[in-house]
Scaffold this active site. Structure first.
Site, PDB file in Angstrom:
ATOM      1  N   CYS A 152     -22.463   8.292  26.304  1.00  0.00           N
ATOM      2  CA  CYS A 152     -21.659   9.029  25.325  1.00  0.00           C
ATOM      3  C   CYS A 152     -20.233   8.949  25.837  1.00  0.00           C
ATOM      4  CB  CYS A 152     -22.165  10.454  25.145  1.00  0.00           C
ATOM      5  SG  CYS A 152     -22.605  11.327  26.647  1.00  0.00           S
ATOM      6  N   SER A 153     -19.585  10.066  26.067  1.00  0.00           N
ATOM      7  CA  SER A 153     -18.263  10.021  26.676  1.00  0.00           C
ATOM      8  C   SER A 153     -18.379  10.209  28.184  1.00  0.00           C
ATOM      9  CB  SER A 153     -17.359  11.095  26.073  1.00  0.00           C
ATOM     10  OG  SER A 153     -16.068  11.041  26.628  1.00  0.00           O
ATOM     11  N   ALA A 154     -19.029  11.307  28.591  1.00  0.00           N
ATOM     12  CA  ALA A 154     -19.213  11.574  30.016  1.00  0.00           C
ATOM     13  C   ALA A 154     -20.517  11.007  30.545  1.00  0.00           C
ATOM     14  CB  ALA A 154     -19.162  13.077  30.271  1.00  0.00           C
ATOM     15  N   GLY A 155     -21.456  10.732  29.644  1.00  0.00           N
ATOM     16  CA  GLY A 155     -22.739  10.196  30.075  1.00  0.00           C
ATOM     17  C   GLY A 155     -23.701  11.243  30.586  1.00  0.00           C
ATOM     18  N   ILE A 156     -23.555  12.487  30.124  1.00  0.00           N
ATOM     19  CA  ILE A 156     -24.464  13.544  30.575  1.00  0.00           C
ATOM     20  C   ILE A 156     -24.991  14.404  29.426  1.00  0.00           C
ATOM     21  CG2 ILE A 156     -23.528  13.689  32.907  1.00  0.00           C
ATOM     22  CD1 ILE A 156     -21.856  16.072  32.005  1.00  0.00           C
ATOM     23  N   GLY A 157     -24.163  14.719  28.436  1.00  0.00           N
ATOM     24  CA  GLY A 157     -24.547  15.655  27.380  1.00  0.00           C
ATOM     25  C   GLY A 157     -25.463  15.042  26.341  1.00  0.00           C
ATOM     26  N   ARG A 158     -24.884  14.292  25.418  1.00  0.00           N
ATOM     27  CA  ARG A 158     -25.684  13.666  24.367  1.00  0.00           C
ATOM     28  C   ARG A 158     -26.646  12.631  24.952  1.00  0.00           C
ATOM     29  NH1 ARG A 158     -20.611  12.638  20.157  1.00  0.00           N
ATOM     30  NH2 ARG A 158     -19.649  14.692  20.483  1.00  0.00           N
ATOM     31  N   GLN A 163     -25.535  19.040  28.825  1.00  0.00           N
ATOM     32  CA  GLN A 163     -24.384  19.754  29.368  1.00  0.00           C
ATOM     33  C   GLN A 163     -24.303  21.217  28.964  1.00  0.00           C
ATOM     34  OE1 GLN A 163     -20.863  17.589  28.471  1.00  0.00           O
ATOM     35  NE2 GLN A 163     -19.638  18.558  30.063  1.00  0.00           N
ATOM     36  N   ASP A 219     -17.890  16.657  15.742  1.00  0.00           N
ATOM     37  CA  ASP A 219     -16.865  16.716  16.782  1.00  0.00           C
ATOM     38  C   ASP A 219     -17.071  17.898  17.716  1.00  0.00           C
ATOM     39  OD1 ASP A 219     -15.830  14.539  15.575  1.00  0.00           O
ATOM     40  OD2 ASP A 219     -14.034  15.498  14.774  1.00  0.00           O
TER      41      ASP A 219
END
Length: 926
Positions: free
Chosen positions: A852-858, A896, A820
């Site tokens: 992912c959630s934002a589409g940039i980090g993972r 990110q 998390d």
């Protein structure tokens, strides 16, 4: 002659026993040991004993199982280079002054991961060491990290935060860093409240886990001088040797790159590997204060390399002639290596032991009055000898009312100048000659005093490097001589071009300020092959941070070197230009008519040596044995070189520094469509939008979805991996998501988040439950199966277009093991997941959808990892920063956080070192 004779009263007198008692009194010495809890314990030993005897007594007193990480450091050494008690030499040969002797018990080898320490008690000793080093300014620490570390220390000592007990000012009796700011306690208290439930052991573990990320963690410094009589610091650490000048790290030499370390008189030498693109061997030379300081540094290098890089110490020489008739030092580190220490700890450690922690004492170790200690230690009731039984770790009285302040120099960037490691072009007839006027060196405590600051500290930051001791001696200019000809006039030459002096060259030294003019033209791809860091906005000089092998910057003459300071770019003074402006100036050179880049630099002065050997072999040398990593992919030069640079960057922190400097959004790219009123509600996060130029367009009137095309080309192959990076669907954008999937012909969706994390919705469930169907506009999705393990889930689905009466099969792979908060502790599950993704996409040309959630980090982490694997298979060098730059050119903010970037860099290195992916003879497969 008999030892007994009868007195008139019929009594006897034992002469021999009296003689032995007298001799014993003369040979026994007192050693005062300052322990890590700031208590002093006196021990009596025979001065003819080996150093190991004293070490064993101290270890026995502390009841320490994992002993090989620790040592005894001389507290009253008269040099600026720390000396450790050699376990294999008699005490009398190491401690020259009269008894009592003063030594500091310290951590000698700092592990890279606290998990390697098996006992809680061992980790506690590390915790005490680092806490004390930060307090005294020995270990520099940014204020935000210092506050986090201090909060863990408070949690360890005081336990959970209690509002009724921990009133305002409850930390006022504690000191954590030099020149502690007034609001520092408030920040600690705020962080302390977040640690509820952590036991002392857990708090200390978190403390060590955070401390190991500090730049100077585990670095043992030795003072030296450069050719211009300027001070430099040579740091020895687990990964190699560091060079600092003016508080700026100038060079890093990994053990991987070092062939041999040696010294002769006052000269210390590092011989580097000859790379394929180099024509000559590289030999680096440094001046030390004296012979003993030189040997101390050399021994530190031998010990650190053996401990951290080898599976076991080198065996001693068994051959009689080799042992007695070879020149040089027979010194070898003979303790356990890190590998052996970890294994020993697993076998012998008592993980259930109970011990008493010592309350904090704000007094610093440097304030210890050794004279008072020495007088008190002569009392017999304060002594311990090897005959005494072992004790539990000593307790410490509470001295919270004490206070500590220390003058500290403020961290300020400095002009790099030229680091003269005096590496010079040298023929076999040349030799190093150093001269110094007789001088005395002031005796100081091993805990270094802070030198007077020329500026008033404003932010309470500890110094960037250990504060320098004040000294009475002064060094004269060091000269180099060749036969009768004095070479001092040549010491300012920045590059020795191997040509006749009558001929002029297009590049060469500028006589003023030791500057060098360097000219180069870009390659066919418009690249010069070097990176820079710094700029006016960063309050740092512009420094060359990396030069890629075989590039124009590497092949031009003179060569551009890492650490060179850029002064002018095409005649333009860049002293007051930002980092981004400097980069644009360099790139603009490709577009000019001449296409030539002209740099005026102040060189770092790391030059090649013509011959490998001096007139005679150095008195002492050490050739590091190859560790297992050294033999991996020796033939893949460019790939191997990039992996060495990556490993070096992870150790030194330059990897994260370069990542922080990279633009998050490509200059000139617009995001206007995402900000239109009808599209704002379709963005999960207000500040994360797709570029207009690379966004995915849906067919129809409403063409917007928060998604970008990302294409990653693999050089020297026909591979172009195509991705669509998008945010996790919202309840009202599921229809758009499936429309995009259909129109782009994608047959695989990679999901890198769970639906809810830490109580927050990260992604709406845009698919039905197994054996069920759901409609999303004109698209019907049926989930046929759901299989997986604790790390990831496979779902087989059918996507049906009701308007066209057509259906397609697709696979969704969801990674569920990402924590998390932060990044995974171990990359093994993630690497397995990436391998499954690669297997599923093999032979497919259409883009895969990654979110992912934002589409940039993972999402960025996965694309970077797969790209790196493809590069390794194609024998191509892997530069993660270039991969991130390519991704950010197509979608903003990819990868990110620094922790995500560090995670993927470590994973890439693991893939290479452990052979997860190996170079292929052909590169036709993705």
């Amino acid at each position: 002659m008999t030892a007994r004779f009868r007195l008139p009263a019929g009594r006897t007198y034992n002469v021999r026993a009296s003689e032995l008692a007298r001799d014993r009194q003369h040979t026994e010495v007192v050693c005062n040991i300052l322990l890590l809890d700031n208590t002093v314990q006196a021990f009596r030993v025979n001065k003819h004993d080996q150093g190991q005897v004293l070490l064993d007594i101290v270890f026995k007193h502390l009841d320490l199982t994992e002993r090989d990480y620790f040592g005894l450091q001389l507290a009253d050494d008269s040099t600026d280079n720390p000396r450790w008690l050699d376990p294999n030499k008699p005490i009398r040969k190491q401690l020259k002054r009269g008894s009592p002797y003063n030594l500091n018990f310290r951590v000698k080898f700092f592990v890279s991961d606290p998990n390697k320490l098996q006992e809680e008690y061992t980790r506690y000793q590390y915790f005490l060491q680092i806490k004390q080093d930060i307090l005294t300014g020995r270990l520099s620490c940014p204020c935000n990290t210092a506050a986090l570390l201090a909060s863990f220390a408070v949690q360890s000592e005081l336990g959970d935060y209690n509002q009724s007990e921990n009133l305002a000012g409850y930390l006022s009796d504690y000191s954590f860093i030099p020149n502690q700011p007034q609001d520092f306690e408030k920040e600690i208290a705020k962080l302390h409240q977040q640690h509820v439930g952590l036991s002392p052991a857990e708090a200390e573990f978190n403390y060590l886990n955070a401390a190991r990320t500090l730049e100077l963690y585990g670095v043992e410094f030795h003072y030296a001088r450069d050719q211009s009589n300027n001070e430099i610091l040579i740091g020895v650490m687990s990964g190699g040797i560091l060079i600092y000048k003016n508080r700026v790290r100038m060079n890093t030499f990994l053990w991987l790159k070092i062939v041999k370390i040696s010294f002769k008189c006052k000269q210390f030498f590092i011989q580097l590997r000859k790379e394929l693109h180099e024509s000559r061997e590289t030999l680096l030379g440094f001046n030390m204060v004296n012979y003993r300081a030189c040997k101390t540094l050399w021994k530190a290098c031998v010990e650190h390399h053996t401990f951290f890089r080898l599976d076991r110490p080198l065996p001693p020489q068994k051959n009689f002639f080799a042992h007695y008739f070879t020149l040089g030092s027979k010194f070898r580190y003979c303790g356990r290596t890190e590998v052996q220490s970890v294994q020993y700890g697993k076998e012998k450690a008592n993980k259930d032991r109970v011990f008493a922690r010592s309350p904090s004492k704000p007094l610093a170790r440097k304030l210890m009055d050794w004279e008072v200690v020495s007088r008190n230690s002569l009392s017999d009731d304060r002594l311990e000898t090897q005959s005494l039984p072992s004790r539990s770790p000593p307790g410490t009285p509470n001295h919270r009312n004490s206070s500590f302040t220390q003058e500290a120099t403020r961290v300020r960037p400095s002009s790099v100048g030229h680091l003269v490691d005096h590496v010079v072009h040298m023929s076999p007839s040349e030799d190093f000659v150093s001269q110094r006027s007789p001088s005395s060196t002031q005796a100081n405590s091993i805990v270094l005093e802070s030198s007077p600051s020329q500026e008033t500290p404003e932010d309470g930051q500890p110094p960037a490097l250990p504060p320098k001791q004040s000294k009475k001696n002064s060094w004269n200019q060091i000269h180099f001589s060749n036969s009768q000809q004095d070479l001092v006039t040549h010491t300012n030459e920045s590059f020795d071009v191997p040509s006749s002096p009558e001929k002029s060259t297009p590049n060469g030294g500028i006589p003023h300020d030791n500057l060098v003019l360097i000219k180069m033209k870009p390659d066919e791809n418009g690249r010069f092959g070097f990176n820079v860091k710094g700029g006016y906005d960063q309050k740092m000089p512009v420094i060359v941070s990396r030069v890629a092998p075989g590039t124009p910057a590497d092949l031009c003459v003179p060569r551009l070197n890492e650490g060179d300071q850029v002064v002018l770019i095409n005649g333009r003074d860049i002293a007051e230009h930002t980092h981004d402006q400097v980069v644009l100036f360099i790139k603009a050179s490709c577009e000019k008519h001449s296409g030539e880049l002209v740099l005026l630099v102040r060189p770092n002065a790391v030059y090649d040596v013509v011959e490998e050997k001096l007139e005679s072999e150095p008195d002492f040398q050490y050739i590091p044995e190859k560790a297992p990593l050294d033999s991996v992919h020796q033939d893949d030069h460019s790939l191997r070189e990039s992996m060495i640079q990556l490993a070096e960057g992870l150790i030194t922190g330059t990897v994260l520094a370069q990542f922080d400097q990279l633009y998050r959004k490509k200059p000139g790219m617009t995001m206007s469509c995402a900000k239109l009123p009808q599209n704002i509600s379709k963005n999960r996060y207000r500040d994360i939008s797709p570029y207009d130029a690379t966004r995915v367009l849906l067919k129809g009137n409403e063409d917007y979805i928060n998604a970008n095309y990302i294409n990653m080309e693999i050089p020297s192959s026909s591979i172009i991996n195509q991705y669509i990076a998008c945010q996790g669907p919202l309840p009202h954008t599921c229809k758009d998501f499936w429309q995009m999937t259909w129109e782009q012909g994608s047959s695989m969706v990679v999901m890198l988040t769970t639906q809810v994390e830490r109580g927050r919705v990260k992604c709406h469930q845009y698919w039905p439950e197994p054996s069920e169907s759901s409609s999303y506009g004109c698209y019907q999705v049926t989930c046929h199966s759901e299989e997986g393990n604790p790390a990831y889930i496979f779902r087989k689905m059918t996507l049906f277009n009701q308007e066209k009466n057509e259906s397609r099969q697709l696979t969704q792979i969801q990674y569920t093991a990402w924590p998390d908060h932060g990044v995974p502790d171990d990359s093994s599950d993630f690497l397995d997941f990436v391998c499954h993704v690669r297997d599923q996409r093999a032979g497919k040309e259409e883009p895969i959808i990654v979110h992912c959630s934002a589409g940039i980090g993972r999402t960025g982490v996965l694309i970077t990892m797969e790209t790196a694997m493809c590069l390794i298979e194609c024998n191509q060098p892997v530069y993660p920063l270039d991969i991130v730059r390519t991704m950010r050119d197509q979608r903003a903010m990819m990868i990110q956080t620094p922790s995500q970037y560090r995670f993927v860099c470590e994973a890439i290195l693991k893939v290479y070192e452990e052979g997860f992916v190996k170079p292929l003879t052909t590169s036709s497969n993705k």
